[in-house]
Design an enzyme around this catalytic site. Structure first.
Site, PDB file in Angstrom:
ATOM      1  N   SER A  78       0.935  -1.104  -0.023  1.00  0.00           N
ATOM      2  CA  SER A  78       0.054  -0.069  -0.078  1.00  0.00           C
ATOM      3  C   SER A  78       0.772   1.226  -0.092  1.00  0.00           C
ATOM      4  CB  SER A  78      -0.907  -0.085   1.108  1.00  0.00           C
ATOM      5  OG  SER A  78      -1.773  -0.960   1.430  1.00  0.00           O
ATOM      6  N   GLN A  79       0.316   2.325  -0.282  1.00  0.00           N
ATOM      7  CA  GLN A  79       0.727   3.773  -0.439  1.00  0.00           C
ATOM      8  C   GLN A  79       1.435   3.980   1.142  1.00  0.00           C
ATOM      9  OE1 GLN A  79      -2.240   6.319  -0.404  1.00  0.00           O
ATOM     10  NE2 GLN A  79      -1.160   8.165  -1.219  1.00  0.00           N
TER      11      GLN A  79
END
Ligand code: SAH
Length: 242
Positions: A78-79
């Site tokens: 994920s970011q």
């Protein structure tokens, strides 16, 4: 004198590590702190964990950028900002037992290992689990246990948990995970359709559950008994309401 004689390759490596550490510091300042991540323990963990160890070799120099990255098998890391928000929502103080569903690269698990006493993390794809376990071991995390299986059912053997984090999208809050929460335990989970979810924090209060909504997000699907049944199933959230 040992340790002073660096080969040219070692010199290059030390230089790269320094540059990557600088990029990591920038990530914490610009992507996390200035966007509202406040928990100092969380910020410190992001400053410490070498995210570039959890990405594919060709992505090392993108590891500190503001987006998710592919990690193989159709999955993503994920970011950084999303990992930070979800982590902050767990409100960890240091003495907790935490369960993560969706080990992926192992990065989120490493962040949790910095902030809690013990971490159990479940991954359905054995190759990813093995890889994550190797990186976590190389970095010296002894308080993380990686398990292969369907995490939508939780991990009753070690329940109850102070905090549970699901890093894949669920059609509804998985019932087994609600049941495995301690009193005042928090479940952070993206819930919605395959195309869009809301980030929810559900807190157990007695036999009641308080739900807070932190807005839209997008995750790869949680595939399993209490998630989506198959890779291609197009089921929505069945009228789930916050
Ligand atoms: N937390 C990860 C990112 C996870 S991506 C990181 O820090 O890199 C979501 C992961 O959830 C994928 O690896 C996917 O294989 C896994 N997953 C999906 N359904 C699952 C299930 N039922 N049980 C365990 N893992 C699951």
């Amino acid at each position: 004198m040992s340790g002073l004689l660096l080969s040219r390759d070692d010199g290059k490596r030390v230089g790269s590590e320094k540059q990557l550490a600088q990029m990591r510091a920038n990530m914490v300042e610009y992507q996390l702190r200035r966007r509202g991540i406040k928990d100092e323990r969380v910020l410190k963990a992001f400053l410490k964990v070498p995210r570039h160890k959890f990405v594919r070799p060709q992505d090392i120099w993108h590891a500190y950028e503001d987006y998710p990255l592919a990690i193989g098998y159709g999955q993503t890391i994920s970011q950084p900002y999303m990992v930070a928000i979800m982590t902050e929502l767990l409100e960890l103080k240091g003495d907790e037992r935490v369960l993560e569903i969706g080990t992926g690269s192992g990065y989120q698990a490493a962040i949790l290992a910095e902030l809690a006493k013990e971490v159990f993390t479940i991954e359905r794809i054995p190759e990813l689990a093995r890889k994550a376990e190797a990186v976590l071991q190389e970095l010296g995390y002894t308080n993380v246990k990686v398990i292969v299986g369907d995490g939508s059912k939780g991990l009753p053997e070690y329940a109850p948990y102070d905090a549970i984090i699901v890093t894949a999208a669920a059609p509804r809050p998985p019932q087994p995970l609600l049941e495995q929460l301690k009193e005042r335990g928090r479940l952070v989970v993206p819930v919605g359709t395959r195309k869009l979810q809301d980030l929810l924090r559900i807190t157990r209060i007695g036999n009641d559950f308080k739900t807070e909504n932190f807005g839209p997000c997008l995750f790869v699907p949680l595939i399993g008994e209490a998630g989506w049944r198959g890779e291609n199933e197009l089921e929505g959230s069945e009228g789930y309401e916050v």
